[in-house]
Each structure stands twice: as C-alpha cells, then as structure tokens.
Design a protein around this motif. Structure first.
Motif, PDB file in Angstrom:
ATOM      1  N   LEU A  69       0.785  -1.147   0.145  1.00  0.00           N
ATOM      2  CA  LEU A  69       0.009   0.154  -0.137  1.00  0.00           C
ATOM      3  C   LEU A  69       0.933   1.352  -0.034  1.00  0.00           C
ATOM      4  O   LEU A  69       2.003   1.384   0.679  1.00  0.00           O
ATOM      5  CB  LEU A  69      -1.014   0.073   1.333  1.00  0.00           C
ATOM      6  N   GLU A  70       0.751   2.313  -0.956  1.00  0.00           N
ATOM      7  CA  GLU A  70       1.405   3.248  -0.781  1.00  0.00           C
ATOM      8  C   GLU A  70       1.615   3.915   0.289  1.00  0.00           C
ATOM      9  O   GLU A  70       2.590   4.573   0.721  1.00  0.00           O
ATOM     10  CB  GLU A  70       1.020   4.299  -2.125  1.00  0.00           C
ATOM     11  N   THR A  71       0.528   4.132   1.166  1.00  0.00           N
ATOM     12  CA  THR A  71       0.630   4.647   2.387  1.00  0.00           C
ATOM     13  C   THR A  71       1.285   3.993   3.460  1.00  0.00           C
ATOM     14  O   THR A  71       1.747   4.512   4.345  1.00  0.00           O
ATOM     15  CB  THR A  71      -0.802   5.231   2.887  1.00  0.00           C
ATOM     16  N   ARG A  72       1.324   2.900   3.160  1.00  0.00           N
ATOM     17  CA  ARG A  72       2.013   1.955   4.317  1.00  0.00           C
ATOM     18  C   ARG A  72       3.088   1.149   4.053  1.00  0.00           C
ATOM     19  O   ARG A  72       3.813   0.394   5.098  1.00  0.00           O
ATOM     20  CB  ARG A  72       0.903   0.942   5.172  1.00  0.00           C
ATOM     21  N   GLY A  73       3.434   0.853   2.816  1.00  0.00           N
ATOM     22  CA  GLY A  73       4.352   0.019   2.456  1.00  0.00           C
ATOM     23  C   GLY A  73       4.054  -1.375   2.214  1.00  0.00           C
ATOM     24  O   GLY A  73       2.663  -1.751   2.077  1.00  0.00           O
ATOM     25  N   SER A  74       4.865  -2.444   2.593  1.00  0.00           N
ATOM     26  CA  SER A  74       4.707  -3.872   2.493  1.00  0.00           C
ATOM     27  C   SER A  74       4.043  -4.499   3.737  1.00  0.00           C
ATOM     28  O   SER A  74       4.446  -4.148   4.696  1.00  0.00           O
ATOM     29  CB  SER A  74       6.025  -4.628   2.365  1.00  0.00           C
ATOM     30  N   LEU A  75       2.793  -5.118   3.374  1.00  0.00           N
ATOM     31  CA  LEU A  75       2.087  -5.612   4.901  1.00  0.00           C
ATOM     32  C   LEU A  75       1.750  -6.922   4.357  1.00  0.00           C
ATOM     33  O   LEU A  75       1.597  -7.470   3.428  1.00  0.00           O
ATOM     34  CB  LEU A  75       0.669  -4.945   4.968  1.00  0.00           C
ATOM     35  N   PRO A  76       1.840  -7.974   5.746  1.00  0.00           N
ATOM     36  CA  PRO A  76       1.461  -9.322   5.704  1.00  0.00           C
ATOM     37  C   PRO A  76       0.144  -9.473   5.287  1.00  0.00           C
ATOM     38  O   PRO A  76      -0.572  -8.682   5.597  1.00  0.00           O
ATOM     39  CB  PRO A  76       1.863  -9.718   6.802  1.00  0.00           C
ATOM     40  N   VAL A  77      -0.040 -10.681   4.551  1.00  0.00           N
ATOM     41  CA  VAL A  77      -1.445 -11.203   4.254  1.00  0.00           C
ATOM     42  C   VAL A  77      -1.498 -12.697   5.066  1.00  0.00           C
ATOM     43  O   VAL A  77      -0.541 -13.330   5.342  1.00  0.00           O
ATOM     44  CB  VAL A  77      -1.661 -11.388   2.850  1.00  0.00           C
ATOM     45  N   GLN A  78      -2.686 -13.321   5.119  1.00  0.00           N
ATOM     46  CA  GLN A  78      -2.928 -14.533   5.896  1.00  0.00           C
ATOM     47  C   GLN A  78      -3.339 -15.410   4.617  1.00  0.00           C
ATOM     48  O   GLN A  78      -4.001 -15.010   3.685  1.00  0.00           O
ATOM     49  CB  GLN A  78      -3.900 -14.570   6.671  1.00  0.00           C
TER      50      GLN A  78
END
Length: 185
Positions: free
Chosen positions: A134-143
C-alpha cells in the motif's frame, strides 16, 4: 545460456553505467572504469529470475587492464502464481499490489483485478512470502487462507483505518494569502 538479458554495469559515480544485452551464448561486453562495478539484470526473458542482491556487492575491476571477466550471473526458472486477494469480510479486494518476498528481495509483482484475482511470476525453489503493498503503508503481510487454489486475506488494522479516515477529511493542499501567512507568524 540466456540470450537477450539486459544488464546494467554500474561504476564510478551514482549515475554512471553501461547498459548491455547478452548474446545467444549468454555473454555480454561493456565499458567501465576501474574500481567497484555493480552488475544488475534489468530484464530477463520470460521464465527466468535472478536470485539474491548481487548489485549490493560490487566486483573490483583492477587498474591498467584492457579486459576483465566478471563472474557468471546465475538465474533460475520461474513459475506463474495465480491467486485471489480478499478482505476481512471475504470480499475481493481490487487494484492492490501483491508481491512475493524472500528476505529483503521482492520477486513477484502483481495487481489484483476487479474480482481480486492476481498473477505474478516467482522463482522456482525459493520459499517466498506473499505481501500486499500500500502506498501509504508499504509492504504488509497477508494470511494464506487456502493454498490450492491460492487465496490470501488482507485485513487492515484499526490504526490504518483511522489514518485513512483522517486523510479523507484533509484537503489536498492548503492555500494562504500573504496576509494570512503574516498573521500566523
């Protein structure tokens, strides 16, 4: 040998480089200055990917030589990975970047369509982790909800929802007249 791979040979200052393409034998030639040379593959034919981060460790080209052989660049095959990205309520999430990561290296890149489907290529034999970007948060994990067919779930946390709500209320920019700016000083 891999033909038609585009390679950047970075040397000297920040923007100095030579762009070269491999021939049918997988060989390439370029011109660089003596000192550290960073070798990075810019593009490979479909089906291949370079592992690791070889551009982070430059090779030393000695002074006073007419030619110098850089080490072989090794690549591996890649496979297509298809999946579905869903949200907290199991609804498809559209227009979100999805990537496959191993260590600090991003390998596969895809973007979910209107139905949440995505496709990307990942290196064979490498255990990657799926994340959204996400441009606002960077790389984020998924399940990973299901492996075959692949279904991954991204759930925004409360702080992200609050931040997005505040951002939606903020104007794109603030304009001041010279009088208003003087009053604030």
């Amino acid at each position: 040998p891999v033909a038609k791979a585009e390679i950047s040979l970075g040397y000297g200052g920040f923007h100095q480089s030579d762009q070269v393409t491999t021939d049918d034998n997988g060989e390439y030639q370029g011109r660089v200055l003596p000192g550290g040379v960073r070798v990075q593959i810019i593009s490979l034919p479909d089906g291949f990917v370079q592992l690791g981060a070889p551009w982070a460790e430059p090779y030393q080209v000695p002074k006073n030589v007419d030619s110098f052989a850089l080490p072989t660049i090794e690549v591996v095959g890649s496979s297509e990975m298809k999946g579905l990205l869903i949200g907290a309520d199991d609804q498809p999430l559209a227009n979100i970047e999805v990537m496959a990561i191993e260590g600090n290296r991003r390998y596969g890149f895809g973007k979910s369509d209107a139905e949440g489907r995505f496709t990307m290529h990942v290196p064979d034999g490498v255990d990657t982790q799926i994340k959204v970007y996400l441009e606002t948060r960077g790389s984020l994990p998924v399940q990973v909800v299901q492996k075959d067919p692949l279904v991954v779930k991204y759930i925004a946390d409360d702080s992200e929802k609050e931040m997005e709500a505040k951002r939606a209320l903020m104007p794109d920019c603030l304009l001041y007249t010279s009088d208003a700016a003087d009053e604030e000083d």
